[in-house]
Design a protein around this motif. Structure first.
Motif, mmCIF file in Angstrom:
data_model
loop_
_atom_site.group_PDB
_atom_site.id
_atom_site.type_symbol
_atom_site.label_atom_id
_atom_site.label_comp_id
_atom_site.label_asym_id
_atom_site.label_seq_id
_atom_site.Cartn_x
_atom_site.Cartn_y
_atom_site.Cartn_z
ATOM 1 N N ALA A 170 33.740 20.117 41.198
ATOM 2 C CA ALA A 170 32.937 21.042 40.392
ATOM 3 C C ALA A 170 33.019 20.672 38.910
ATOM 4 O O ALA A 170 32.008 20.697 38.193
ATOM 5 N N VAL A 171 34.204 20.318 38.440
ATOM 6 C CA VAL A 171 34.357 19.953 37.034
ATOM 7 C C VAL A 171 33.636 18.640 36.753
ATOM 8 O O VAL A 171 32.942 18.484 35.738
ATOM 9 N N ARG A 172 33.789 17.711 37.697
ATOM 10 C CA ARG A 172 33.134 16.422 37.535
ATOM 11 C C ARG A 172 31.609 16.599 37.441
ATOM 12 O O ARG A 172 30.958 15.967 36.613
ATOM 13 N N ASP A 173 31.046 17.469 38.282
ATOM 14 C CA ASP A 173 29.613 17.755 38.193
ATOM 15 C C ASP A 173 29.245 18.230 36.795
ATOM 16 O O ASP A 173 28.210 17.848 36.244
ATOM 17 N N ALA A 174 30.088 19.107 36.237
ATOM 18 C CA ALA A 174 29.806 19.656 34.905
ATOM 19 C C ALA A 174 29.785 18.548 33.861
ATOM 20 O O ALA A 174 28.895 18.487 33.003
ATOM 21 N N VAL A 175 30.776 17.644 33.913
ATOM 22 C CA VAL A 175 30.841 16.568 32.930
ATOM 23 C C VAL A 175 29.674 15.599 33.129
ATOM 24 O O VAL A 175 29.034 15.165 32.167
ATOM 25 N N GLU A 176 29.387 15.289 34.388
ATOM 26 C CA GLU A 176 28.262 14.381 34.664
ATOM 27 C C GLU A 176 26.943 14.966 34.157
ATOM 28 O O GLU A 176 26.114 14.258 33.598
ATOM 29 N N ASN A 177 26.771 16.264 34.369
ATOM 30 C CA ASN A 177 25.557 16.916 33.877
ATOM 31 C C ASN A 177 25.435 16.790 32.372
ATOM 32 O O ASN A 177 24.351 16.564 31.838
ATOM 33 N N ALA A 178 26.558 16.948 31.690
ATOM 34 C CA ALA A 178 26.539 16.833 30.232
ATOM 35 C C ALA A 178 26.124 15.426 29.818
ATOM 36 O O ALA A 178 25.309 15.236 28.903
ATOM 37 N N LEU A 179 26.672 14.419 30.522
ATOM 38 C CA LEU A 179 26.298 13.038 30.198
ATOM 39 C C LEU A 179 24.803 12.806 30.445
ATOM 40 O O LEU A 179 24.124 12.158 29.645
ATOM 41 N N ARG A 180 24.321 13.346 31.533
ATOM 42 C CA ARG A 180 22.912 13.128 31.834
ATOM 43 C C ARG A 180 22.000 13.853 30.842
ATOM 44 O O ARG A 180 20.888 13.423 30.586
ATOM 45 N N SER A 181 22.493 14.954 30.288
ATOM 46 C CA SER A 181 21.667 15.641 29.295
ATOM 47 C C SER A 181 21.525 14.797 28.028
ATOM 48 O O SER A 181 20.535 14.912 27.315
ATOM 49 N N ILE A 182 22.517 13.925 27.762
ATOM 50 C CA ILE A 182 22.342 12.982 26.642
ATOM 51 C C ILE A 182 21.297 11.936 27.026
ATOM 52 O O ILE A 182 20.404 11.614 26.236
ATOM 53 N N GLU A 183 21.413 11.424 28.248
ATOM 54 C CA GLU A 183 20.435 10.426 28.708
ATOM 55 C C GLU A 183 19.016 10.973 28.646
ATOM 56 O O GLU A 183 18.076 10.260 28.317
ATOM 57 N N GLN A 184 18.867 12.240 28.985
ATOM 58 C CA GLN A 184 17.537 12.863 28.982
ATOM 59 C C GLN A 184 17.043 13.160 27.578
ATOM 60 O O GLN A 184 15.917 13.591 27.400
ATOM 61 N N GLY A 185 17.914 12.996 26.590
ATOM 62 C CA GLY A 185 17.521 13.283 25.215
ATOM 63 C C GLY A 185 17.528 14.773 24.902
ATOM 64 O O GLY A 185 16.952 15.213 23.906
ATOM 65 N N GLN A 186 18.174 15.562 25.753
ATOM 66 C CA GLN A 186 18.206 17.009 25.544
ATOM 67 C C GLN A 186 19.336 17.433 24.608
ATOM 68 O O GLN A 186 19.301 18.514 24.038
ATOM 69 N N ARG A 187 20.370 16.608 24.517
ATOM 70 C CA ARG A 187 21.547 16.975 23.753
ATOM 71 C C ARG A 187 22.082 15.772 22.972
ATOM 72 O O ARG A 187 21.959 14.637 23.421
ATOM 73 N N THR A 188 22.682 16.035 21.821
ATOM 74 C CA THR A 188 23.418 14.989 21.133
ATOM 75 C C THR A 188 24.777 14.859 21.826
ATOM 76 O O THR A 188 25.220 15.802 22.485
ATOM 77 N N PRO A 189 25.451 13.693 21.652
ATOM 78 C CA PRO A 189 26.762 13.541 22.294
ATOM 79 C C PRO A 189 27.726 14.665 21.923
ATOM 80 O O PRO A 189 28.475 15.148 22.784
ATOM 81 N N ALA A 190 27.700 15.105 20.684
ATOM 82 C CA ALA A 190 28.642 16.151 20.261
ATOM 83 C C ALA A 190 28.334 17.470 20.972
ATOM 84 O O ALA A 190 29.236 18.132 21.500
ATOM 85 N N GLN A 191 27.049 17.826 21.015
ATOM 86 C CA GLN A 191 26.656 19.048 21.725
ATOM 87 C C GLN A 191 27.038 18.955 23.194
ATOM 88 O O GLN A 191 27.553 19.906 23.796
ATOM 89 N N ALA A 192 26.768 17.776 23.792
ATOM 90 C CA ALA A 192 27.023 17.596 25.212
ATOM 91 C C ALA A 192 28.512 17.735 25.521
ATOM 92 O O ALA A 192 28.896 18.282 26.556
ATOM 93 N N TRP A 193 29.337 17.246 24.621
ATOM 94 C CA TRP A 193 30.785 17.373 24.838
ATOM 95 C C TRP A 193 31.193 18.847 24.828
ATOM 96 O O TRP A 193 31.987 19.284 25.667
ATOM 97 N N GLU A 194 30.610 19.608 23.922
ATOM 98 C CA GLU A 194 30.859 21.055 23.904
ATOM 99 C C GLU A 194 30.425 21.677 25.230
ATOM 100 O O GLU A 194 31.140 22.484 25.831
ATOM 101 N N ASP A 195 29.235 21.290 25.686
ATOM 102 C CA ASP A 195 28.721 21.785 26.970
ATOM 103 C C ASP A 195 29.694 21.468 28.098
ATOM 104 O O ASP A 195 29.971 22.309 28.960
ATOM 105 N N ALA A 196 30.162 20.215 28.086
ATOM 106 C CA ALA A 196 31.042 19.763 29.170
ATOM 107 C C ALA A 196 32.309 20.614 29.200
ATOM 108 O O ALA A 196 32.766 21.032 30.275
ATOM 109 N N LEU A 197 32.865 20.867 28.020
ATOM 110 C CA LEU A 197 34.093 21.667 27.959
ATOM 111 C C LEU A 197 33.837 23.066 28.498
ATOM 112 O O LEU A 197 34.615 23.605 29.290
ATOM 113 N N LYS A 198 32.729 23.637 28.082
ATOM 114 C CA LYS A 198 32.418 25.015 28.471
ATOM 115 C C LYS A 198 32.114 25.127 29.968
ATOM 116 O O LYS A 198 32.678 25.956 30.686
ATOM 117 N N ALA A 199 31.214 24.238 30.429
ATOM 118 C CA ALA A 199 30.831 24.292 31.843
ATOM 119 C C ALA A 199 32.001 23.885 32.738
ATOM 120 O O ALA A 199 32.182 24.431 33.826
#
Lengths: 287, 436, 327
Positions: free
Chosen positions: B401-430
């Motif tokens: 479940a945690v791995r899914d959360a981190v992977e999702n955050a990485l993919r949101s950078i790939e999709q251009g939806q998030r900056t790396p810094a935002q995505a890292w925050e997302d990953a921690l939270k999710a």
């Protein structure tokens, strides 16, 4: 019945479809058919076709080869799956249509204590997501010793809150109270009223319900997967799923299987569909 | 499942009596073991296209133990469906086989309910430790309990497209390719060189694959754990290994090396045919996936090279005995038999599943095996080395479940939806939410 | 149809859904008749309730019991009272899934029912190939969900999909349909509508066929246009059926699961997109059950979803009840 010639002329003009309607219907037909057609295209080609750009739009020559692979696939037990699904879907469909029309009639046209409360319960049932019931239901099946048996799939589906509600709405719209009262005066029993007045009037709606329940039962996956554990005794959807490889999908085989599994549905649709398609309209438009 | 219960029920369900009469004829009473009798039936639950390659082994076992009949279930079933079933069996306390196969991601989850599994140590499995790679043995343990015995391992290598490498001016020989990337940093540099000349073709299929490979290696050499420490404390935000893997991956994303496809999705499968990427991080079992997705047209174009760094693993399974089993002793004996080095080698010969036994990994037939789809790459040797080099990494109970959360955050950078810094925050939270 | 249909329909307008059934006549008949009147209704609903109680209600009650526990999958639960419910109220991911569910519901259901009504009305006319057109409405229903998912997955492929290819003619850049809320909602809604519009069309059509034709005849004599007839006769007469489809769509729409799940084929798909762009409540329920193994919390989500559906269905019922009666 007496006809009024003047009215006939005015009405039939209104009952003709405009060219715009016709064009819209053709568009709707194409949209409806395309994915279905595309399934046949992929089913008749090799697995390479699915990723091609532009996608292939005409059938290839591998349909029978692919169907052969489906039937030969030992993991899938496709023929058993088809047979099981036919038994399950038929029994469930007949039961649901019968019980729903019976209860729907009672709720719409009869009066009894607790009626409204019961109807409310039925409505409420539909609103509860079923997925979470899986585990207690499974435990119950274990207690009954029904694992791996078709009745584990059949019995819980024999009634449908949705069907009762649909029939109730339809009966209250279609069968006039006066007609029932008149029959009562003539001494007809409740059963007779159901059987010779309500049932015939229900035919188009019963056809829609039956069609839909059959499709739904045929396509059900999660519950059969849980309770039918013996891979040699699957439903058709479990068979189809077994055509998938572990990590990648052989689409030509999957779609050939899907097409094969659709044949019974198409037959059922044609049987039920007659009610809808040629139903009351024939007489009505002429009237 | 007594007869009386059933009868009483049938009496209640008046309306369904007729139906019951019709349907009881179809189907049999499943596996109600008659315990105590000498004739014993054992059920083995497995998954995957061809199962685990146990057909011959089971025949042999039945011949040696005339009182035991063995049934395999689940051949042809995908891992996702299998896990759904297994989860429900374990949750409801009935339905599971006498032996169940647990994939590496699955066993981690079931360690949280180890009370529902037999301790194989009670049946003499403790002495078998040397039969397995040390990390594989460890992964099968939940605390002191021996929960599962290793079957196969995934290992880790890099599958690459020779033709696309050549077009981009990179070496194509597998030894020379491996020399390009002694480290993951070098891997990313190679990617940049590739990207400079390749146009639309991307270096890797998905950043998440790169991330997971880097993480498992880094953690093996570093802390020895990922999102949970060894006392199951949630450490996503504080584990330096996670951040290292994250930062390297972000670097790869920012260098536009990734095609940004979701692994195992339909667009990913299409990507193989459309030459959207030149590299897939591949464990042994992935070779079959690539072959299936890329098709015959790409046959001679693929090859396999050693992965950057030292070793890795993705996938592989264990055999466990649920407490539900009525014959835990016989089931444990069978599980032991099916995981011996000799049996693992048999399974390799049958289906190519890479053994988790160091002895089997040394076997000459295994070392000599080649994969003709991948330009005759010596798969036994490459993957065997990857598995042996790998260092153990502890995974916590809700790792997936945690791995899914981190992977999702990485993919949101790939999709251009998030900056790396935002995505890292997302990953921690999710990740935090998923860990509960 | 049976000969008495025309007869029957001449007797007057069908009753509306909320109309009370006729008062039972004073029991003038024999003891047998009285017994029939008293017991028949219960006999007729009994099969439903027997099976319902055992196989449907019991699991639901059990679910509620589970929601009061901190229950890991396969372990012993600890009674926590309403803790799960209070946690849920503060759960951002849950509210996000509620927002998505309602959003996709509105985007998909409104066009679905309107188009269904339009198509049913068209199919209720004299038309060349009417039988064929009616048949085509059911084709999406008999196509398997798996096939639909694969086909729409291809249509909405980011790099090679037909949708982006067509949009490309108008100079639109390739859309990553799974990346943003709006794009994913629209894609999922088309999938839902493709599958269910025909079904609603058939339900409307079955009902339209029971509307007495004399009503149209006399309206035509009064010079009412087809459009007027549609709004003043067809729609009011269909009211029970429209209420039915609205409530069913509400229930189905708010339990939406298969389409968004399959829209993101591949790993980790219960989250519905990288940022939970299209995770519905049911997907969140599954995430808690099968990824987080938190049975108690999953049961709580299920009950919250139930309440949500009750509320939305009731609002929709009040809105649709005004159809016709207001006009």
């Amino acid at each position: 019945m007496a006809r009024k010639p003047k009215a006939e002329g005015a009405a039939s003009r209104l009952w003709k479809a405009s060219p715009l309607t016709f064009v819209t219907l053709i568009a709707a037909a194409i949209v409806s058919f395309f994915p279905f057609y595309w399934m046949v295209v992929i089913a008749s080609r090799t697995n390479d076709a699915i990723g091609s750009v532009p996608p292939p739009l005409t059938p290839g020559g591998n349909l029978f080869d692919n169907i052969g692979r489906v039937l030969d696939n030992e993991n899938a037990a496709f023929v058993t799956g088809l047979t099981n699904s036919l038994i399950i879907s038929t029994v469930v469909t007949v039961a649901v249509v019968f019980f729903s029309s019976l209860a729907g009639f009672a709720f719409a046209k009869l009066r009894f204590r607790g009626q409204n409360a019961m109807l409310l319960i039925i409505l409420a049932t539909m609103m509860v997501p079923v997925q979470l019931g899986l585990i207690p239901l499974y435990q119950m099946m274990v207690k009954f010793g029904w694992q791996n048996q078709l009745q584990a799939v059949i019995v819980p589906s024999l009634v449908s809150a949705w069907g009762v509600f649909m029939m109730r709405q339809y009966v209250s719209q279609t069968v006039p109270d006066e007609l029932i009262e008149a029959s009562r005066v003539d001494g007809a029993s409740t059963w007779r009223i159901y059987w010779s007045i309500v049932m015939p009037a229900l035919r188009p709606a019963a056809a829609v319900l039956g069609l839909f329940i059959f499709m739904q039962t045929w396509n059900d996956f999660l519950w059969p997967l849980t309770v039918l554990q013996d891979p040699a005794n699957p439903t058709v959807q479990i068979s189809l799923r077994s055509l998938n490889q572990a990590y990648y999908t052989d689409y030509s085989q999957v779609f050939a299987g899907t097409a094969l599994a659709t044949v019974p549905l198409a037959i059922v649709f044609i049987l039920f569909g007659r009610q809808i398609i040629s139903g009351i309209m024939e007489g009505a438009v002429k009237a | 499942m007594s007869v009386t219960t059933r009868r009483r029920f049938a009496a209640v369900a008046l309306a369904s009596v007729a139906v019951l009469a019709v349907t009881t004829a179809c189907g049999d009473d499943g596996d109600e073991g008659s315990s105590g009798n000498e004739q014993i039936k054992l059920t083995v639950d497995i998954f995957g296209e061809q199962g685990f390659g146990y057909d011959e082994l089971i025949k042999k076992y039945e011949a040696d133990h005339p009182n035991i009949k063995i049934e395999q279930r689940g051949k042809g079933m995908g891992l996702g469906d299998y896990n759904t079933r297994l989860t429900q069996w374990m949750a409801s306390g009935a339905g599971a086989g006498d032996i169940v196969a647990l994939e590496e991601g699955t066993i981690v989850q079931f360690k949280a309910q180890k009370q529902n599994f037999v301790n194989l140590g009670d049946y003499g499995a403790a002495s078998l430790e040397s039969n397995f790679l040390p990390w594989k043995w460890n992964d099968g343990k939940a605390g002191d309990q021996i929960l599962g015995l290793g079957t196969d391992v995934g290992s880790m290598a890099i599958c690459y497209r020779k033709d696309l490498f050549e077009k981009a001016g990179l070496p194509t020989d597998r030894a020379a390719v491996a020399q390009q990337w002694p480290t993951w940093d070098a891997f990313i540099e190679t990617g940049k060189k590739f990207q400079a000349k390749s146009g639309k073709v991307k270096f890797v299929d998905a950043a998440t694959n790169t991330y997971n490979s880097i993480l498992m290696q880094t953690a093996g050499n570093g802390t020895g754990y990922t999102y949970y420490d060894k006392s199951d404390k949630f450490v996503l935000s504080s584990n330096p290994d996670v951040k290292t893997a994250w930062d390297l991956t972000v670097k790869a994303i920012e260098a536009k090396l990734s095609a940004g496809l979701q692994t195992f999705s339909d667009p990913w499968a299409t990507g193989f045919k459309q030459d959207q990427f030149a590299i897939v991080t591949c464990p042994a079992w992935m070779t079959g996936v690539i072959k299936g997705n890329a098709g015959d047209a790409a046959a001679a174009k693929w090859d396999i090279a050693k992965a950057p760094g030292n070793g890795g693993n993705w996938g592989g399974s264990f055999l466990s005995v649920p407490k539900q089993s009525k014959h835990p002793k016989e089931a444990a004996e069978l599980a032991k038999f099916l995981t011996t080095p000799e049996a693992q080698l048999e399974a390799f010969k049958a289906l190519g599943n890479l053994p988790s036994s160091p002895k089997a990994l040394e076997d000459p037939t295994l070392l000599a095996s080649k994969n003709d789809y991948f330009s005759n790459a010596p798969t036994g040797e490459i993957f065997g080395a990857g598995a042996k080099d790998f260092k153990p990494v502890y995974l916590g109970p809700k790792n997936q479940a945690v791995r899914d959360a981190v992977e999702n955050a990485l993919r949101s950078i790939e999709q251009g939806q998030r900056t790396p810094a935002q995505a890292w925050e997302d990953a921690l939270k999710a990740g935090e939410a998923a860990s509960k | 149809m049976t000969p008495n249909t025309a007869d029957r329909t001449r007797r007057g307008r069908p009753a509306h859904s909320h109309a009370q059934p006729p008062p039972p006549r004073k029991a003038r008949g024999t003891f047998g008749t009285r017994l029939d009147m008293k017991t028949s209704p219960y006999l007729y609903v009994a099969p439903f309730f027997v099976i319902f109680l055992i196989f449907q209600l019991y699991p639901l009650v059990y679910t509620f019991w589970v929601s009061l526990h901190n229950q890991p999958l396969g372990g012993e639960g600890e009674f926590v009272g309403a803790d799960n419910f209070t946690a849920l109220m503060k759960d951002e991911q849950f509210w996000n899934s509620v927002y998505n569910t309602l959003g996709i519901f509105v985007v998909s259901t409104v066009p679905q029912l309107l188009i269904g009504l339009y198509l049913a009305n068209a199919l209720n006319r004299k038309l060349r190939g009417r039988g064929f057109f009616r048949m085509t409405m059911a084709v999406p229903i008999i196509t398997s969900t798996a096939a639909v998912a694969i086909i729409f997955g291809q249509i909405y492929n980011r790099d090679f999909g037909i949708a982006n290819w067509v949009l490309g003619w108008f100079g639109v850049e390739n859309i990553d349909w799974r990346a943003t809320k709006w794009a994913s909602w629209i894609a999922i809604s088309t999938m839902v509508d493709w599958r269910w519009t025909g079904y609603n069309t058939l339900i409307y059509l079955a009902s339209m066929q029971s509307i007495p034709k004399d009503l149209y005849e006399s309206a035509a004599l009064d010079g009412a246009s087809a459009r007027r007839q549609f709004w003043q006769i067809t729609v009011p007469m269909l009211r029970p059926t429209i209420i039915f489809t609205v409530i069913i769509s509400t229930i189905g729409g708010l339990q939406l699961f298969a389409e968004p799940l399959m829209f993101s084929s591949g790993s980790g798909n219960y989250t519905g997109g990288t940022l939970r762009q299209y995770q519905t409540v049911t997907m969140y329920l599954f995430e808690n059950m099968f990824t987080r193994f938190n049975l108690g919390y999953a049961a709580t989500v299920a009950w919250a979803l139930f309440l949500l559906i009750v509320i939305v269905a009731f609002i929709n019922y009040l809105l649709t009840r005004r159809i016709g009666s207001a006009k």
